[in-house]
Design an enzyme around this catalytic site. Structure first.
Site, short mmCIF file in Angstrom:
data_model
loop_
_atom_site.label_atom_id
_atom_site.label_comp_id
_atom_site.label_asym_id
_atom_site.label_seq_id
_atom_site.Cartn_x
_atom_site.Cartn_y
_atom_site.Cartn_z
N GLU A 1 -0.52 -9.07 -1.73
CA GLU A 1 -1.97 -9.10 -1.46
C GLU A 1 -2.10 -9.17 -2.99
O GLU A 1 -3.33 -9.83 -2.18
CB GLU A 1 -2.35 -8.19 -0.30
CG GLU A 1 -1.35 -9.01 1.06
CD GLU A 1 -2.23 -7.98 2.80
OE1 GLU A 1 -1.67 -6.47 1.86
OE2 GLU A 1 -3.44 -7.85 3.79
N GLY B 1 0.90 -5.20 0.67
CA GLY B 1 -0.99 -5.68 -0.22
C GLY B 1 0.00 -4.88 -1.34
O GLY B 1 -1.09 -5.77 -2.75
N ALA C 1 1.00 -1.21 0.08
CA ALA C 1 0.06 0.13 -0.05
C ALA C 1 0.43 1.15 0.09
O ALA C 1 2.49 1.00 0.54
CB ALA C 1 -1.17 0.39 1.06
N GLU D 1 3.95 -5.70 7.72
CA GLU D 1 3.26 -4.54 7.71
C GLU D 1 2.52 -4.95 9.64
O GLU D 1 3.67 -3.27 9.76
CB GLU D 1 1.40 -4.82 7.69
CG GLU D 1 1.38 -4.73 6.43
CD GLU D 1 1.28 -5.43 5.49
OE1 GLU D 1 1.73 -7.22 5.69
OE2 GLU D 1 0.60 -5.69 4.09
#
Ligand code: 3HC
Length: 695
Positions: free
Chosen positions: A110, A107, A68, A130
């Site tokens: 993911e 992310g 992210a 994370e």
């Protein structure tokens, strides 16, 4: 449908029945809002009667998506959210595959997990880091990894935040294939395999997680023991626990845990640390040219010199080590050999490379042999006259353009530079012990140091995988100057009523790995004793002396761990408080006639941290540190400051300048000389600003 793009960062390319989606958001293809929007639009467009039969997602540049966009954290949400986009991808009627190269992290990984088959490219790594940001995977990682690889593997990967190599990822079912080549071509070939029925695709909501309560219980117990201060690891376990139920339910629990973690101050502290680590090298000089660093000379084979030499050798830089006598040289070689053996044991150096690394060390008793070195680092004991003599010699011996550096931890580099005819080539390179382990390097810039010499200091830090921080000249530079100030505060607290153990415990509860008295015992109490004696004549007589207790301890020959006794006794594995110290404290308190106070653990933390912040503010104000973030990184990488608190000045912002000023004014009623409000802090309190505004 022809080639098109949903926005600048997402391009769609049609090749027959195959639709390629290319993500192009340099430098690391983070899933910023435009990427999320572009992906969502692309999947919708392609599913909407485009004629494509399969979709393959890959990324341009050096890596697949590395996560992210951390810069968006803490700002108001910008839809679409990543979990929503990934659910849309997973629910796509057309099969979607992903091709991951470089580092598919957070992310980014993911995103891969939400596709129906994953192809890894040769040296790729996947990871869910994370936890290092005080978070947990918030876009399906805690739900999809246990489905693919099982709960124990998911716990290991998510709680360590480690990167998993391609072979391991393949073994555990995180990727379906590991191939080599160009990501776009791989995307085409594997998409064709899907069409030809040679590559199976599946959705993770069709896979169940095998329950494993024992692994979850063990993880909970481990966290309570090893990471008691951190919030998000516990949330990781909670979310992984939910992965045995329906996927959509688990995703909701994960999302809530992610949002809760994001609201914790420790997440802001860890994110500050992430950007701070990178920000410290962003200085004007580092953008300009630097000098070559093919061979480094080190003067002094003691603990520091040997540690610096080890660090350079591990980075592949040949080292010439100089000592004045053969026994000193032998000791230096022995220490470096031991350090390198340790590096092999800790997998920092491969066994095959051990011999060739050690062979890059050329020991000598002749300083003249330094004539071909690009950089010479002096690491002898702290004596200005000795240093001046060495630098005078180096000036005569070293080639033109060679950089002359001192590893002094507090002496005036300007004074050292002045004995040479090349002050522009002189710089301070302050390593921290053990120098081959500690990551901080203070790069001390003297008045006449040339910009390319500063740039070379930063280039060296990078080569040595250290965090270089620019510091100005003053007694102790950034770190030791601040340490001297809050060290006084610890001394006052002990004289006034707190025991060393209470102080250590309070600060360990706050998050330091070790309290200051345990650190003192480890480093050797004689160091501080010598410094106090050296400064006795020049000490500010208005300043209350803080060394009475420590002096008495040292007079007994108790220098800490190395002598078996200090504030603690080291007979057994677990150190116990030294009962003799309690007696010394009683005697010194009685002698001084002080009326004792009771300090709560919170009082101790507040005073200790406020003293640290006071001197840190002065260091920023007088430009010894360029910015508050430089102070923060010095403390994270050199002084065991708890990373989740971001550093002393990030922590100061969480308290606020007004509150700090009021605390200092309050303490000043006891000692108005020590407790004075720094101008910068006063201005911040008056104007309502923060240290972060100065970064
Ligand atoms: N968001 C925003 N910026 C990022 C970023 C990210 N995820 N990752 C890296 N950057 C920036 C860096 O700040 C740096 O910027 P700068 O040049 O202005 O200083 C630039 O990209 C290059 O990064 P590095 O200097 O670190 O480059 P390296 O090649 O050494 O390392 C990397 C690349 C391994 C990808 C490393 O940058 C890294 O570890 N990044 C963080 C990865 C991460 O933590 N991902 C998880 C994010 S949280 C998440 O995904 C939540 C999700 O679960 C919902």
């Amino acid at each position: 449908m022809s080639n098109t793009s949903t926005n600048d960062l997402i391009a769609i390319e049609r090749v027959g029945d195959i639709a390629l989606i290319c993500i192009n958001n340099p430098p690391v293809n983070a899933t910023s809002q435009a990427v999320r929007q572009g992906l969502q639009d692309a999947i919708a467009t392609l599913n909407d009667d485009s004629g494509a039969k399969v979709i393959a997602i890959y990324a341009a540049g050096r890596t697949f998506v590395a996560g992210a966009d951390i810069k968006e954290f803490g700002k108001p949400p910008m839809p679409p959210s990543l979990p929503d986009v990934l659910n849309i991808i997973e629910q796509s009627a057309l099969p979607v595959i992903s091709v991951m190269h470089g580092t598919a992290l957070g992310g980014g990984f993911e995103l891969g997990l939400a596709t129906h088959a994953r192809i890894g490219v040769e040296s790729m790594r996947v990871g869910l880091p994370e936890i290092h940001l005080g978070l947990l995977p918030g876009a399906g990682g805690t739900q999809r990894v246990p489905r693919l690889a099982g709960i124990p593997f998911a716990l290991d990967m998510i709680l360590s935040g480690r990167q998993v190599g391609g072979a391991e990822a393949l073994e555990h079912g995180l990727i379906d294939r590991l191939v080599s080549g160009d990501p776009r071509q791989i995307a085409l070939d594997n998409a064709q395999d899907v069409l030809d029925g040679k590559l199976a695709t599946r959705r993770t909501d069709q896979i169940g997680t095998i329950p494993d309560q024992k692994a979850l219980d063990e993880a909970t117990a481990m966290l309570a023991k090893k990471l008691p201060h951190l919030f998000s690891p516990h949330k990781c376990v909670e979310a992984i626990t939910a992965s045995t139920g329906p996927l959509l339910d688990g995703l909701k629990i994960e999302r809530q845990a992610f949002v809760d973690s994001m609201q914790q101050p420790q997440s802001a502290g860890l994110i500050h640390a992430f950007f701070g680590e990178r920000a410290v090298s962003n200085i004007p000089e580092a953008k300009g040219p630097s000098r070559e660093l093919n061979k480094i000379g080190i003067i002094g084979g003691g603990t520091m010199g040997s540690g610096i030499a080890t660090s350079c050798l591990l980075a592949g830089i040949p080292v010439r080590l100089i000592e004045v006598a053969q026994d000193g040289l032998d000791r230096g070689i022995a220490t470096i050999t031991k350090n390198l053996e340790g590096a092999v044991k800790r997998s920092k150096l491969s066994a095959e490379k051990y011999e060739s690394t050690l062979a890059m060390l050329t020991p000598s008793l002749e300083m003249e042999t330094l004539s071909d070195c690009d950089l010479v680092i002096e690491a002898v004991f702290e004596d200005m006259d000795v240093k001046k003599e060495i630098f005078t010699k180096l000036d005569a011996i070293c080639k033109d353009g060679a950089i002359l550096a001192s590893n002094t931890s507090y002496l005036d580099i300007n004074e050292i530079a002045a004995v040479t005819k090349r002050p522009q080539d002189v710089i301070g390179l302050h390593f921290f012990s053990p120098a081959h382990v500690m990551r901080l390097l203070e790069i001390v810039v003297a008045e006449k140091t040339a910009p390319d010499v500063v740039a070379t200091g930063f280039a060296l830090a990078k080569k040595l995988k250290k965090i270089g921080v620019r510091a100005g000249v003053c007694d102790g530079f950034i770190g030791n100057r601040i340490l001297a100030h809050y060290g006084l505060c610890a001394g006052y607290l002990t004289m006034d009523g707190a025991s060393p153990q209470q102080i250590d415990n309070a600060l360990e509860q706050f998050g330091f790995a070790m309290g200051p008295y345990k650190v003192g015992d480890l480093a050797g109490l004689d160091i501080g004793w010598m410094t106090r004696k050296r400064k006795a004549d020049t000490r500010d007589k208005n300043q209350r002396y803080a060394g009475d207790i420590a002096d008495r301890i040292c007079e007994n020959g108790w220098f800490g761990r190395k002598s078996g006794k200090g504030y603690y006794v080291y007979d057994d594995a677990t150190p116990v408080p030294n009962p003799e110290v309690a007696k010394i404290i009683d005697t010194e308190r009685a002698k001084s006639g002080i009326s004792l106070q009771e300090f709560s653990d919170q009082d101790i933390v507040d005073r200790y941290m406020t003293a640290m912040i006071v001197e840190a503010a002065r260091v920023v104000e007088d430009k010894t540190a360029l910015r508050p973030v430089d102070v923060d990184m010095v403390f994270l990488f050199g002084y065991g400051f708890p990373r989740f608190r971001g550093g002393p000045l990030h922590y100061a912002d969480t308290i606020g300048a007004k509150e700090l000023v009021s605390r200092i004014e309050n303490y000043a009623s006891e000692d108005g000389h020590f407790w004075q409000v720094p101008n910068l802090l006063q201005k911040m309190a008056d104007g309502g600003s923060k240290f972060a505004d100065l970064n």
